[in-house]
Structure formats: structure tokens, C-alpha cells
Design an enzyme around this catalytic site. Sequence first.
Site, PDB file in Angstrom:
ATOM      1  N   LYS A  37       0.861  -1.191   0.000  1.00  0.00           N
ATOM      2  CA  LYS A  37       0.000   0.000   0.000  1.00  0.00           C
ATOM      3  C   LYS A  37       0.888   1.229   0.000  1.00  0.00           C
ATOM      4  CE  LYS A  37      -4.459   1.026   0.240  1.00  0.00           C
ATOM      5  NZ  LYS A  37      -5.621   0.258  -0.217  1.00  0.00           N
TER       6      LYS A  37
HETATM    7  P1  NAD Z   1     -13.059   7.917  -2.762  1.00  0.00           P
HETATM    8  O1  NAD Z   1     -12.023   8.938  -2.525  1.00  0.00           O
HETATM    9  O2  NAD Z   1     -13.545   7.689  -4.149  1.00  0.00           O
HETATM   10  O3  NAD Z   1     -14.343   8.237  -1.837  1.00  0.00           O
HETATM   11  C1  NAD Z   1     -14.254   8.423  -0.454  1.00  0.00           C
HETATM   12  C2  NAD Z   1     -15.633   8.807   0.056  1.00  0.00           C
HETATM   13  O4  NAD Z   1     -15.593   8.839   1.496  1.00  0.00           O
HETATM   14  C3  NAD Z   1     -16.110  10.187  -0.385  1.00  0.00           C
HETATM   15  O5  NAD Z   1     -17.479  10.137  -0.672  1.00  0.00           O
HETATM   16  C4  NAD Z   1     -15.894  11.052   0.885  1.00  0.00           C
HETATM   17  O6  NAD Z   1     -16.801  12.153   0.959  1.00  0.00           O
HETATM   18  C5  NAD Z   1     -16.185  10.036   1.963  1.00  0.00           C
HETATM   19  N1  NAD Z   1     -15.588  10.387   3.246  1.00  0.00           N
HETATM   20  C6  NAD Z   1     -14.291  10.700   3.514  1.00  0.00           C
HETATM   21  N2  NAD Z   1     -14.142  10.973   4.811  1.00  0.00           N
HETATM   22  C7  NAD Z   1     -15.346  10.815   5.397  1.00  0.00           C
HETATM   23  C8  NAD Z   1     -15.845  10.957   6.704  1.00  0.00           C
HETATM   24  N3  NAD Z   1     -15.016  11.311   7.686  1.00  0.00           N
HETATM   25  N4  NAD Z   1     -17.170  10.711   6.926  1.00  0.00           N
HETATM   26  C9  NAD Z   1     -17.988  10.360   5.921  1.00  0.00           C
HETATM   27  N5  NAD Z   1     -17.586  10.204   4.650  1.00  0.00           N
HETATM   28  C10 NAD Z   1     -16.276  10.439   4.393  1.00  0.00           C
HETATM   29  O7  NAD Z   1     -12.480   6.566  -2.120  1.00  0.00           O
HETATM   30  P2  NAD Z   1     -12.824   5.061  -2.515  1.00  0.00           P
HETATM   31  O8  NAD Z   1     -11.841   4.619  -3.527  1.00  0.00           O
HETATM   32  O9  NAD Z   1     -14.267   4.938  -2.746  1.00  0.00           O
HETATM   33  O10 NAD Z   1     -12.424   4.308  -1.166  1.00  0.00           O
HETATM   34  C11 NAD Z   1     -13.306   4.240  -0.044  1.00  0.00           C
HETATM   35  C12 NAD Z   1     -12.867   3.110   0.875  1.00  0.00           C
HETATM   36  O11 NAD Z   1     -12.859   1.884   0.136  1.00  0.00           O
HETATM   37  C13 NAD Z   1     -11.464   3.239   1.466  1.00  0.00           C
HETATM   38  O12 NAD Z   1     -11.443   2.667   2.753  1.00  0.00           O
HETATM   39  C14 NAD Z   1     -10.617   2.406   0.521  1.00  0.00           C
HETATM   40  O13 NAD Z   1      -9.416   1.949   1.118  1.00  0.00           O
HETATM   41  C15 NAD Z   1     -11.571   1.278   0.239  1.00  0.00           C
HETATM   42  N6  NAD Z   1     -11.288   0.521  -0.981  1.00  0.00           N
HETATM   43  C16 NAD Z   1     -11.228   1.142  -2.197  1.00  0.00           C
HETATM   44  C17 NAD Z   1     -10.980   0.392  -3.340  1.00  0.00           C
HETATM   45  C18 NAD Z   1     -10.985   0.991  -4.730  1.00  0.00           C
HETATM   46  O14 NAD Z   1     -10.926   0.211  -5.691  1.00  0.00           O
HETATM   47  N7  NAD Z   1     -11.095   2.292  -4.895  1.00  0.00           N
HETATM   48  C19 NAD Z   1     -10.754  -0.995  -3.229  1.00  0.00           C
HETATM   49  C20 NAD Z   1     -10.826  -1.599  -1.976  1.00  0.00           C
HETATM   50  C21 NAD Z   1     -11.104  -0.824  -0.868  1.00  0.00           C
END
Ligand code: NAD
Length: 423
Positions: free
Chosen positions: A113
Site C-alpha cells: 500500500k
Molecule cells: P473515494 O475517494 O472515491 O471516496 C471516499 C468517500 O468517502 C467520499 O465520498 C468522501 O466524501 C467520503 N468520506 C471521507 N471521509 C469521510 C468521513 N469522515 N465521513 C464520511 N464520509 C467520508 O475513495 P474510494 O476509492 O471509494 O475508497 C473508499 C474506501 O474503500 C477506502 O477505505 C478504501 O481503502 C476502500 N477501498 C477502495 C478500493 C478501490 O478500488 N477504490 C478498493 C478496496 C477498498
Amino acid sequence: MHQLPSYLQSGISPWDVFLEQVDRVTPYLGDLTGWVETLKRPKRILIVDIPLRRDDGSIAHFEGYRVHHNTSRGPGKGGIRFHQNVTLSEVMALAGWMTVKNAAVGVPFGGAKGGVRVDPRQLSRTELERLTRRYTSEINTMIGPDKDIPAPDVNTNEQIMAWMMDTYSINQGRTVMGVVTGKPISLGGSLGRREATGRGVFVVSAAAARRLGIPLTDARVAIQGYGNVGSAAARCFHRAGARIIAIQDMSGTLYNGSGLDIAALDAWVAQGNKVAAFPGGETLAPERFWELETEFLVPAALEGQITRDNAARIRTRILAEGANGPTSPEADDILRENGVVVVPDVLANAGGVTVSYFEWVQDFSSFFWTEDEINQRLEKIMTDALAEIWAAAEQHKTSLRTATFILACRRILQARDMRGLYP
Ligand code: NAD
């Protein structure tokens, strides 16, 4: 919505959470127990300084990380996060969860990561590009298509992956598509990758619901985070006839008991509007979000959201972790006592890395699959993994999280054992 993730307020770090999860699995490892210490120590960590020339000519410095947690089963694989609260402990934990996740769904990768402590909203587009390129150059020694393959995570996307691929390629003197996944389709990206994590969350949620006899039609769903993962999961649940009754993100908490119109919300967000200001719902006080009665609750924002402070108030049947590390070990125990089935991050959000694996394979073979093929293969891998993990949970009388860790850690440590210790 929290100002700071609660683990930062409580002092429990994400890495502490990961270590506790490993401790919980140790009694089930049998002959492999002697190797468990390997999981408690990342293989290698790189901390880099990223000097950035701002548009006004001044120079700012940002701290970045790349962690290889474990590469026993294959090259490192894991996303890159840009966020103002990124810490080394967080990146270590996220790398550890990648090791477990990749083994849980059987893709041939170890866990890695990366992250940069930066608020990308404070940068112009050209500054963001320069930051990405300098970060990529600084971690150049760690990454490579057969070494460690980054992907998007919070606040990073296809454009950032394209800049990373380009920077790495220029430094190599040739185009190397397979160095990152989650790229644009025009640059060797895979169909279905953008939606893969959210789709996978839906697939395992639906499979768990079938086992519990919960119908999807009209089921109530609450989602925290409306980024890549949360919005794609919302679209899948909506298409299956469920009602998305609440969405919480940085802008606030949106609620509509009859179900939000997801297509209209997406159009609203695409115009640059905030989720919480959507006219098709009302706003709720942030803490009310956790108390909503639902069939599915999907945290898809950041880690440390469900702790002993709010776990007892959660009234859902299935909690499917789209985010990595949203639930503390104490909260896990409370939820289990209250009969909430937690589909853990290391299974629920593995759809992203599964299609990243497909993308990497397609880049190597320069032969690209149709979206249908990708979605079918994704669905099979996720439902098979859920079935195997569900059976292990019943056999060992554990939570799905511990069952996932049992199967995954055995695979990782068997590989470690077969490879032996050098020298
Ligand atoms: P992103 O940046 O596209 O979206 C993040 C979202 O979280 C946004 O809507 C933001 O407003 C919201 N957010 C941030 N802080 C917040 C808070 N304190 N309270 C409420 N909402 C909040 O990110 P993503 O890629 O969708 O990732 C989200 C989660 O999923 C993370 O934990 C990431 O590690 C995990 N994840 C992502 C992927 C991927 O393919 N993108 C894969 C596996 C896991």
C-alpha cells in the site's frame, strides 16, 4: 460524519487493529503458528520526501510512503491514498489487509500500500500531476509490473494511475502498462475496473443475504462514502430493487425513507453538487446515520468509523465493509453479540483487486476481455470465496472476519513455509 477518524481520537492505530486481528487468528494456525510473527512485521517500508513546486513558485514538502507488507505469495499489490490524515501506521495496516485480502480471494499477489499525506483538494491540477510524478519517481525502486503494482484508493483515480504509468515508463525508457492497475481503458485499463469494488461489495452482500433469507427487493440500505466504492455499490443495490435510504459523506447525511433516486443523485453529483444538498432527500444529524434500521449497512469511506462508541446502536442485518478497516475489534464483538453479520473488508471489498488482477493479466497478454466476461469471473470468485469462508466460520464457530483470516493466513504462511528461510 466525523471531523477526525475516531481511531485518531481514541489512540488505537490501524496497525494495532491489524495486529489484534492477527492475534485472534493465531490459535487456528496449527503447525504454521511458528511463522505468524512474519505477518506482524512489514517486509519493507519506504518513507519519501516529495518536494513540490507550487504554481506560485514556492516549494512545499509532503511525506509519502510505500509499504510491502508480505510478498510470500507474489508481487506486492495495493492502492495509493492521497489524504491529509495519512500516517505510516495506516499505510502499514492497509498493506497488511491487502496481504490477507489477496490470499482470501486467491489472486497471486502479496500485500502492499502507499500514501501521501496531502489534501489533494488544496492543489491545482498541475500541482497534483507534479506531486504524483515526483512521488512515483521516489518510489520507483519499490514498484514494477512483477514487483509491486499500485492501484487507486481514496482520492486517487484513473488519471493519477495514467500519470504514474507514464512516469514509470519514461524512467524505464519503454511503455510498461502493467506497473499500475485502475488505468483508463485507452491505456490498458480493464473494462469493469472502475465499478469492481462496489460491485463486489454488492455480490457478497447479496450472497450473504441469500443464506440468511433476506430478500433484496425493497431491502433498506445505508451507505457511508459516495466515492468510487460507495457510489458503485449504491447503483448495484438500486438495480437489484433495494432502497438506498441514507448516504453519508464529507458533505453530511442524506436520507429518504422511500429510497433515493440514485440516477438523479449521480447526475446531481456529476454537476459538481454536494451529496447532502441533493433535493430528493432530507439531511440528518451525522450520528443518526448509525441508528437507522436497515437490512444492509455499507461503510465505504475511511477506517475507524465503527467503534465501541456506536456499535451497540447499529441496527442492521448485514454490515458489508466496502472501506478498509472501518470496524474496531471491540465493535466486532459487540456486533456479533447483537447478531449483525459482518462481511469483512478483506472479503467484501476484494472485487477491486480481483479485477486489478484481470487488468494485469490482460496487459501482460495484450488480449482484452469483454465486460461480461470480467463481471462473470468477478462474481464467481467473490461468491466462491464467500461460500468457503462461510463454511469455515461455521466449522470454527468464528466471525466471518476470523474465518477469512484463518483461510488467508494459512495460504500465506504455507507459501512462506514452502519457500523456507533464506539464508
Ligand atoms: P473515494 O475517494 O472515491 O471516496 C471516499 C468517500 O468517502 C467520499 O465520498 C468522501 O466524501 C467520503 N468520506 C471521507 N471521509 C469521510 C468521513 N469522515 N465521513 C464520511 N464520509 C467520508 O475513495 P474510494 O476509492 O471509494 O475508497 C473508499 C474506501 O474503500 C477506502 O477505505 C478504501 O481503502 C476502500 N477501498 C477502495 C478500493 C478501490 O478500488 N477504490 C478498493 C478496496 C477498498
